[in-house]
Write an enzyme that holds these catalytic residues in place. Structure first.
Site, mmCIF file in Angstrom:
data_model
loop_
_atom_site.group_PDB
_atom_site.id
_atom_site.type_symbol
_atom_site.label_atom_id
_atom_site.label_comp_id
_atom_site.label_asym_id
_atom_site.label_seq_id
_atom_site.Cartn_x
_atom_site.Cartn_y
_atom_site.Cartn_z
ATOM 1 N N GLU A 96 44.605 45.438 36.333
ATOM 2 C CA GLU A 96 42.843 45.644 35.668
ATOM 3 C C GLU A 96 42.554 46.941 35.719
ATOM 4 O O GLU A 96 41.591 47.092 35.240
ATOM 5 C CB GLU A 96 42.171 44.916 36.929
ATOM 6 C CG GLU A 96 42.414 43.204 36.473
ATOM 7 C CD GLU A 96 42.223 42.220 37.579
ATOM 8 O OE1 GLU A 96 41.593 42.534 38.696
ATOM 9 O OE2 GLU A 96 42.508 40.913 37.645
ATOM 10 N N GLY A 170 45.506 35.632 37.457
ATOM 11 C CA GLY A 170 44.033 34.909 37.559
ATOM 12 C C GLY A 170 44.262 33.454 36.993
ATOM 13 O O GLY A 170 43.029 33.157 36.320
HETATM 14 C C1 PEP Z 1 46.087 40.166 41.636
HETATM 15 O O1 PEP Z 1 45.088 40.275 40.582
HETATM 16 O O2 PEP Z 1 46.436 41.051 41.989
HETATM 17 C C2 PEP Z 1 46.228 38.985 41.407
HETATM 18 C C3 PEP Z 1 47.551 38.677 42.138
HETATM 19 O O3 PEP Z 1 45.333 37.790 41.136
HETATM 20 P P1 PEP Z 1 45.419 36.260 41.205
HETATM 21 O O4 PEP Z 1 46.278 36.005 42.398
HETATM 22 O O5 PEP Z 1 44.272 35.939 40.890
HETATM 23 O O6 PEP Z 1 46.556 35.700 39.823
#
Ligand code: PEP
Length: 252
Positions: A96, A170
């Site tokens: 991100e 996500g």
């Molecule tokens: C992250 O963004 O580090 C992550 C693992 O997100 P999620 O568990 O929501 O997929």
């Protein structure tokens, strides 16, 4: 060789209030204390770090760190500023942040800034999509090499690698990677590490998986994925889910 289990909570930009942050941290503290043989790390938004105290088995991490020296960097938080707040780990190169423009040179600088202040960097790597020819291997290799080549063996021993395929982040447990796919990626990551450092050290670098880890899939990912632990996003912001994840890893 049995490696230490580690579960890292990435709260991202959650929760919205100080009150909720304190509640979530209190719950994580209890869950971490109950989990046997598991190191837990909570990475809250940086503004909440001063509210929390690290404990035995429960460490604090930052979601980012400045890679720049000097003070003329508006909005950045340096590694030396994090240290007095008991921060021991720092996430570097999360997809991100890469999407916001953080490039490989910046990631490499951040790793070095963290190490220079005694913080343990959690280097995030991962492909945006899977192809059938295995081109994603080259992306992983490049992300590892650009971040770590040039570091000493002693420095690399303090790095953790979080394999987070962007396409699996996500979503829900059903969309996460399958344990055998994770296992294949772990083998590839370790092999790539042996191109940079001695095998004996490469074998000791913790490799975590992240991407829709939830209470439903965490046990099989741990058992068959050959990972040392997890970087958990959305499920770490729900006290019950995070507790279940820690329990499963503890029992695995
Ligand atoms: C992250 O963004 O580090 C992550 C693992 O997100 P999620 O568990 O929501 O997929």
């Amino acid at each position: 060789m049995a490696r230490k289990k580690i579960v890292i909570a990435n709260w991202k930009s959650y929760p919205a209030t100080k009150r909720d942050a304190l509640k979530l941290f209190t719950a994580a503290k209890k869950s971490a204390a109950r989990a046997r043989n598991v190191t837990t790390v909570v990475c809250p938004p940086v503004i909440f770090l001063p509210l929390f105290t690290a404990r035995r088995k429960l460490f604090l991490g930052s979601q980012n760190v400045s890679g720049e020296g000097g003070v003329a960097h508006t909005g950045e938080v340096s590694a030396s500023m994090l240290v007095p707040f008991q921060v021991a780990y720092v996430i570097v190169g999360h997809s991100e942040r890469r999407a916001l423009g953080e490039d490989e040179a910046m990631v490499a600088k951040k790793i070095r800034s963290a190490l220079a202040e005694g913080l343990q960097p959690i280097l995030c790597i991962g492909e945006a999509e899977r192809d059938t020819e295995g081109a994603y291997h080259e992306i992983l290799r490049q992300e590892i090499r650009s971040a770590l080549v040039g570091l000493s063996s002693a420095e690399i021993r303090r790095v953790l690698i979080a394999y987070e395929p962007i396409w699996a982040i996500g979503k829900s447990a059903a969309d996460a990677m399958k344990p055998e796919e994770v296992h294949e990626a772990v083998i590839f990551i370790r092999k790539t590490l042996t191109e940079i450092i001695d095998r004996s050290i490469a074998e000791r670098v913790p490799i975590l998986y992240g991407g829709s880890v939830e209470s439903d899939n965490v046990a099989s990912l741990y058992t068959y994925g050959d990972v040392d632990g997890f970087l958990v996003g959305h499920a770490s912001t729900d006290a019950k889910s995070f507790n279940e994840i820690l329990e499963s890893v503890s029992n695995a």
